[in-house]
Design a protein around this motif. Structure first.
Motif, PDB file in Angstrom:
ATOM      1  N   ILE A  79       0.861  -1.188   0.000  1.00  0.00           N
ATOM      2  CA  ILE A  79       0.000   0.000   0.000  1.00  0.00           C
ATOM      3  C   ILE A  79       0.894   1.235   0.000  1.00  0.00           C
ATOM      4  CG2 ILE A  79      -1.751   1.282   1.282  1.00  0.00           C
ATOM      5  CD1 ILE A  79      -2.757  -1.368   2.373  1.00  0.00           C
ATOM      6  N   THR A  80       0.757   2.058  -1.032  1.00  0.00           N
ATOM      7  CA  THR A  80       1.635   3.205  -1.239  1.00  0.00           C
ATOM      8  C   THR A  80       0.964   4.503  -0.797  1.00  0.00           C
ATOM      9  OG1 THR A  80       0.817   3.631  -3.479  1.00  0.00           O
ATOM     10  CG2 THR A  80       2.593   1.994  -3.239  1.00  0.00           C
ATOM     11  N   PRO A  81       1.745   5.588  -0.668  1.00  0.00           N
ATOM     12  CA  PRO A  81       1.128   6.889  -0.367  1.00  0.00           C
ATOM     13  C   PRO A  81       0.083   7.292  -1.397  1.00  0.00           C
ATOM     14  CG  PRO A  81       3.484   6.986   0.035  1.00  0.00           C
ATOM     15  CD  PRO A  81       3.222   5.657  -0.600  1.00  0.00           C
ATOM     16  N   GLY A  82       0.327   6.942  -2.670  1.00  0.00           N
ATOM     17  CA  GLY A  82      -0.678   7.239  -3.687  1.00  0.00           C
ATOM     18  C   GLY A  82      -1.973   6.496  -3.432  1.00  0.00           C
ATOM     19  N   ASP A  83      -1.873   5.245  -2.955  1.00  0.00           N
ATOM     20  CA  ASP A  83      -3.071   4.483  -2.609  1.00  0.00           C
ATOM     21  C   ASP A  83      -3.829   5.155  -1.462  1.00  0.00           C
ATOM     22  OD1 ASP A  83      -2.470   2.532  -4.515  1.00  0.00           O
ATOM     23  OD2 ASP A  83      -1.268   1.364  -3.084  1.00  0.00           O
ATOM     24  N   ALA A  84      -3.071   5.688  -0.523  1.00  0.00           N
ATOM     25  CA  ALA A  84      -3.705   6.371   0.614  1.00  0.00           C
ATOM     26  C   ALA A  84      -4.435   7.623   0.148  1.00  0.00           C
ATOM     27  CB  ALA A  84      -2.651   6.723   1.658  1.00  0.00           C
ATOM     28  N   ASP A  86      -5.770   8.010  -2.783  1.00  0.00           N
ATOM     29  CA  ASP A  86      -6.972   7.536  -3.481  1.00  0.00           C
ATOM     30  C   ASP A  86      -8.050   7.104  -2.485  1.00  0.00           C
ATOM     31  OD1 ASP A  86      -5.686   8.006  -5.863  1.00  0.00           O
ATOM     32  OD2 ASP A  86      -5.036   5.932  -6.136  1.00  0.00           O
ATOM     33  N   PHE A  87      -7.622   6.533  -1.357  1.00  0.00           N
ATOM     34  CA  PHE A  87      -8.582   6.145  -0.321  1.00  0.00           C
ATOM     35  C   PHE A  87      -9.303   7.371   0.221  1.00  0.00           C
ATOM     36  CE2 PHE A  87      -9.489   5.471   4.222  1.00  0.00           C
ATOM     37  CZ  PHE A  87     -10.354   4.392   4.143  1.00  0.00           C
ATOM     38  N   LYS A  88      -8.563   8.442   0.408  1.00  0.00           N
ATOM     39  CA  LYS A  88      -9.184   9.688   0.882  1.00  0.00           C
ATOM     40  C   LYS A  88     -10.235  10.162  -0.111  1.00  0.00           C
ATOM     41  CE  LYS A  88      -8.175  14.605   1.454  1.00  0.00           C
ATOM     42  NZ  LYS A  88      -7.126  15.656   1.481  1.00  0.00           N
ATOM     43  N   GLN A  89      -9.907  10.154  -1.408  1.00  0.00           N
ATOM     44  CA  GLN A  89     -10.873  10.597  -2.409  1.00  0.00           C
ATOM     45  C   GLN A  89     -12.088   9.680  -2.453  1.00  0.00           C
ATOM     46  OE1 GLN A  89     -10.682  13.533  -3.880  1.00  0.00           O
ATOM     47  NE2 GLN A  89      -8.787  13.806  -2.697  1.00  0.00           N
ATOM     48  N   TRP A  90     -11.864   8.414  -2.148  1.00  0.00           N
ATOM     49  CA  TRP A  90     -12.985   7.474  -2.097  1.00  0.00           C
ATOM     50  C   TRP A  90     -13.952   7.850  -0.981  1.00  0.00           C
ATOM     51  CZ3 TRP A  90     -13.932   3.328   1.568  1.00  0.00           C
ATOM     52  CH2 TRP A  90     -14.937   2.443   1.167  1.00  0.00           C
ATOM     53  N   LEU A  91     -13.403   8.266   0.166  1.00  0.00           N
ATOM     54  CA  LEU A  91     -14.252   8.719   1.264  1.00  0.00           C
ATOM     55  C   LEU A  91     -15.003   9.987   0.884  1.00  0.00           C
ATOM     56  CD1 LEU A  91     -11.874   8.214   4.343  1.00  0.00           C
ATOM     57  CD2 LEU A  91     -13.736   6.723   3.613  1.00  0.00           C
ATOM     58  N   VAL A  92     -14.296  10.900   0.213  1.00  0.00           N
ATOM     59  CA  VAL A  92     -14.934  12.141  -0.217  1.00  0.00           C
ATOM     60  C   VAL A  92     -16.079  11.837  -1.174  1.00  0.00           C
ATOM     61  CG1 VAL A  92     -14.601  14.312  -1.472  1.00  0.00           C
ATOM     62  CG2 VAL A  92     -12.850  13.510   0.142  1.00  0.00           C
ATOM     63  N   GLY A  93     -15.843  10.898  -2.091  1.00  0.00           N
ATOM     64  CA  GLY A  93     -16.862  10.537  -3.068  1.00  0.00           C
ATOM     65  C   GLY A  93     -18.107   9.921  -2.459  1.00  0.00           C
ATOM     66  N   ARG A  94     -17.988   9.414  -1.261  1.00  0.00           N
ATOM     67  CA  ARG A  94     -19.148   8.835  -0.565  1.00  0.00           C
ATOM     68  C   ARG A  94     -19.977   9.907   0.141  1.00  0.00           C
ATOM     69  NH1 ARG A  94     -16.719   4.337   3.197  1.00  0.00           N
ATOM     70  NH2 ARG A  94     -18.884   4.326   3.931  1.00  0.00           N
ATOM     71  N   LYS A  95     -19.591  11.155  -0.030  1.00  0.00           N
ATOM     72  CA  LYS A  95     -20.327  12.297   0.529  1.00  0.00           C
ATOM     73  C   LYS A  95     -20.374  12.271   2.063  1.00  0.00           C
ATOM     74  CE  LYS A  95     -21.371  13.463  -3.691  1.00  0.00           C
ATOM     75  NZ  LYS A  95     -20.658  14.591  -4.355  1.00  0.00           N
ATOM     76  N   LEU A  96     -19.298  11.769   2.655  1.00  0.00           N
ATOM     77  CA  LEU A  96     -19.219  11.793   4.109  1.00  0.00           C
ATOM     78  C   LEU A  96     -18.934  13.206   4.586  1.00  0.00           C
ATOM     79  CD1 LEU A  96     -17.094   8.569   4.763  1.00  0.00           C
ATOM     80  CD2 LEU A  96     -19.579   8.803   4.870  1.00  0.00           C
ATOM     81  N   ALA A  97     -19.305  13.493   5.805  1.00  0.00           N
ATOM     82  CA  ALA A  97     -19.052  14.818   6.377  1.00  0.00           C
ATOM     83  C   ALA A  97     -17.555  15.038   6.528  1.00  0.00           C
ATOM     84  CB  ALA A  97     -19.736  14.942   7.733  1.00  0.00           C
TER      85      ALA A  97
END
Length: 392
Positions: A79-84, A86-97
């Motif tokens: 798991i690379t920093p780039g993967d991390a 992308d994980f953040k953007q995945w959370l953002v895309g879920r419309k979380l607060a």
């Protein structure tokens, strides 16, 4: 490998095995053992005996997110920093607060920090992957004395008046501290109240604290005491406590839903973070009367936390500042007028005064002499009073 071959490789001399690994025939014999994401996270959470069950449930949300995004069998060292990122953007895309995203990234970062401490990874891929939490200014509401009076009037019984009063006038956390208060914790004679704090009990000296039995609180608790059945242990009816206690500890006892109805019945609009803002309103009031370190000791938080999450600027602060400004302006005007009068008097004294001849005596009555006249009386006489000599 076949079983026989694998057994032969395991028995190889280390130097020879390294040579085979360099040409890609076998894996590096000194390589770190591969750790899969799901296996590590489960073992790590289960091994944290210092975490309360409710906390483990909250962190379990982040575990599910990581397993869902990366896959349970993903090797953590891959798991690379780039993967991390992308994980953040995945959370953002879920419309979380924003606050939820901030917290989940914080927990994920702590998981991978633990991996790095165990030498499973060389760097933490979530280091520097952050998301700003939403400020709480737009969720703060100072509950005024008149508002809380309306709410108390709308409460259905003395149990609810005790819940609201302990939160607003005692600054207790609700539900955990409010529903944990026992009658034996109240020292009526000394005017003190011992608060048991499940939230901070794992901190040094954080299991309980002592607060004053404030006058507003004494009145409400006295009412509850008079109406309490014989043998009652807790100040608030124990049925509230039983509904709030789950297998994992303190859970939501649905107090917020009932309290919302009470606030609406009082003719008010429910404010954000209903119980938190009751506690924050009390801390804001107390800080104006007592030193910050005293107030935070009473309410069981730190000055840093109080400044960031509790203390508020109210309309009354602005009104008081305006009143003080008006008083200051009047005082400045009076001082300016006084200075002008004094300046005029000084100017009069500095005007040229007639020189009195040395041989004429001017009688001066003590206490009636003008300061300027007094100065004149001590002026050096003019030339001719003494013979002029070369030495003078």
């Amino acid at each position: 490998m076949e079983a026989d071959l694998a057994e032969w490789v395991l028995g190889l001399d280390l130097d020879f095995a390294k040579k085979l690994a360099r040409v890609g025939l076998i894996h590096d014999p000194q390589a770190k053992p591969a750790a899969t994401l799901a296996a590590f996270l489960k073992a790590y959470i289960d091994g944290r005996v210092d975490l309360k069950p409710a906390t483990k449930i909250v962190r379990g949300q982040v575990v599910r997110d990581l397993n869902e995004y990366f896959g349970e069998s993903r090797e953590v060292q891959n798991i690379t920093p780039g993967d991390a990122d992308d994980f953040k953007q995945w959370l953002v895309g879920r419309k979380l607060a924003p606050t939820t995203i901030h917290k989940r990234l914080q927990v994920a970062r702590s998981f991978f920090h633990a991996m790095r401490r165990r030498k499973l990874i060389d760097e933490n891929p979530f280091e520097g992957v952050k998301s700003a939490a939403t400020g709480i200014k737009n969720r703060q509401h100072f509950v005024t004395p008149s508002e809380i009076a309306q709410v108390l009037e709308a409460c259905p019984d003395h149990h609810w008046r005790a819940i609201v009063g302990l939160s607003r006038f005692g600054g207790l956390r609700t539900p955990s501290e409010t529903l944990s208060l026992r009658w034996q914790d109240i020292d009526w004679e000394a005017g003190r109240l011992t608060v048991t704090s499940p939230k901070t009990e794992h901190h040094a000296d954080g299991a309980s604290r002592v607060i004053p039995l404030f006058p507003e609180l004494r009145k409400l608790l006295a009412e509850s005491f008079d109406l309490a059945p014989v043998g009652a242990v807790y100040v608030v009816d124990e049925r509230f406590r039983k509904s709030a206690m789950g297998p994992a500890g303190w859970m939501n006892p649905n107090l917020r839903t009932h309290f919302t109805r009470i606030v609406e019945r009082a003719g008010l609009k429910p404010w954000p973070r209903l119980f938190h803002n009751l506690r924050a309103s009390r801390e804001t009031e107390l800080v104006e009367r007592y030193p910050l370190q005293v107030v935070t000791d009473w309410l069981g938080n730190t000055p840093k936390v109080a400044m960031r999450h509790y203390l508020m600027t109210t309309d009354e602060h602005f009104a008081a500042a305006v009143r003080d400004d008006n008083l200051t302006a009047e005082a400045d005007a009076d001082k300016a007028a006084q200075n002008a009068a004094q300046q005029a008097h000084v100017s009069t004294c500095r005007e040229s005064q007639p020189v009195v001849a040395a041989h004429k005596k001017t009688p001066v009555l003590p206490g009636l002499a003008n300061p300027c006249d007094t100065v004149q009386a001590f002026r050096m006489a003019g030339a001719g009073f003494e013979p002029t000599t070369s030495r003078l």
